[in-house]
Design a protein around this motif. Structure first.
Motif, mmCIF file in Angstrom:
data_model
loop_
_atom_site.group_PDB
_atom_site.id
_atom_site.type_symbol
_atom_site.label_atom_id
_atom_site.label_comp_id
_atom_site.label_asym_id
_atom_site.label_seq_id
_atom_site.Cartn_x
_atom_site.Cartn_y
_atom_site.Cartn_z
ATOM 1 N N ASP A 104 -17.037 4.331 13.679
ATOM 2 C CA ASP A 104 -15.870 4.054 14.499
ATOM 3 C C ASP A 104 -14.715 3.564 13.638
ATOM 4 O O ASP A 104 -14.804 2.514 13.006
ATOM 5 C CB ASP A 104 -16.242 3.005 15.549
ATOM 6 C CG ASP A 104 -15.173 2.851 16.612
ATOM 7 O OD1 ASP A 104 -14.458 3.833 16.882
ATOM 8 O OD2 ASP A 104 -15.056 1.754 17.168
ATOM 9 N N GLY A 105 -13.667 4.363 13.563
ATOM 10 C CA GLY A 105 -12.498 3.970 12.795
ATOM 11 C C GLY A 105 -12.554 4.276 11.313
ATOM 12 O O GLY A 105 -11.634 3.933 10.585
ATOM 13 N N ALA A 106 -13.615 4.924 10.843
ATOM 14 C CA ALA A 106 -13.725 5.285 9.430
ATOM 15 C C ALA A 106 -13.888 6.798 9.317
ATOM 16 O O ALA A 106 -14.754 7.377 9.959
ATOM 17 C CB ALA A 106 -14.914 4.581 8.786
ATOM 18 N N TYR A 107 -13.053 7.422 8.522
ATOM 19 C CA TYR A 107 -13.060 8.875 8.392
ATOM 20 C C TYR A 107 -13.203 9.296 6.944
ATOM 21 O O TYR A 107 -12.671 8.656 6.048
ATOM 22 C CB TYR A 107 -11.770 9.469 8.978
ATOM 23 C CG TYR A 107 -11.668 9.217 10.449
ATOM 24 C CD1 TYR A 107 -12.207 10.115 11.356
ATOM 25 C CD2 TYR A 107 -11.093 8.055 10.934
ATOM 26 C CE1 TYR A 107 -12.151 9.870 12.706
ATOM 27 C CE2 TYR A 107 -11.038 7.796 12.290
ATOM 28 C CZ TYR A 107 -11.565 8.711 13.176
ATOM 29 O OH TYR A 107 -11.523 8.462 14.522
ATOM 30 N N CYS A 159 -0.505 1.157 11.216
ATOM 31 C CA CYS A 159 -1.532 0.214 11.654
ATOM 32 C C CYS A 159 -1.230 -1.185 11.124
ATOM 33 O O CYS A 159 -1.293 -2.173 11.874
ATOM 34 C CB CYS A 159 -2.899 0.702 11.172
ATOM 35 S SG CYS A 159 -4.260 -0.353 11.670
ATOM 36 N N GLU A 160 -0.896 -1.268 9.865
ATOM 37 C CA GLU A 160 -0.589 -2.560 9.255
ATOM 38 C C GLU A 160 0.675 -3.170 9.855
ATOM 39 O O GLU A 160 0.755 -4.386 10.045
ATOM 40 C CB GLU A 160 -0.469 -2.405 7.746
ATOM 41 C CG GLU A 160 -1.809 -2.097 7.094
ATOM 42 C CD GLU A 160 -1.710 -1.631 5.660
ATOM 43 O OE1 GLU A 160 -0.600 -1.302 5.190
ATOM 44 O OE2 GLU A 160 -2.757 -1.584 4.991
ATOM 45 N N GLY A 207 -2.647 -4.691 12.238
ATOM 46 C CA GLY A 207 -4.014 -4.261 11.950
ATOM 47 C C GLY A 207 -4.252 -4.157 10.457
ATOM 48 O O GLY A 207 -3.430 -4.583 9.642
ATOM 49 N N SER A 208 -5.378 -3.603 10.099
ATOM 50 C CA SER A 208 -5.683 -3.390 8.688
ATOM 51 C C SER A 208 -6.178 -1.964 8.512
ATOM 52 O O SER A 208 -6.785 -1.388 9.407
ATOM 53 C CB SER A 208 -6.731 -4.385 8.196
ATOM 54 O OG SER A 208 -7.907 -4.283 8.969
#
Length: 72
Positions: free
Chosen positions: A9-12, A31-32, A36-37
């Protein structure tokens, strides 16, 4: 994202040299900016088996076959 594989989830995972890296970097900046990070990293396979495992993440033949079957 076309040409990428969701690792979690959230890693590609994206093939090296793909034009999508610029898109991912842009998404990371957005995102940043929203608090977010995000990280865009390079991954090097350590063995032929690992290389094959990475490549298998991009094989969508079964998914496409199931989709095509649902149309008939």
């Amino acid at each position: 994202m076309n040409g990428s594989a969701a690792v979690r989830d959230g890693a590609y995972l994206l093939p090296a040299g793909a034009d999508g890296e610029e898109v991912l970097r842009g998404l990371a900046v957005e995102c940043e900016a929203e608090g977010g990070s995000a990280w865009v990293m390079s991954v090097q396979a350590r063995s032929e088996d690992e290389e094959l495992a990475f490549r298998s993440l991009f094989n969508r033949a079964e998914d496409y076959a199931a989709l095509e079957k649902s149309w008939t």
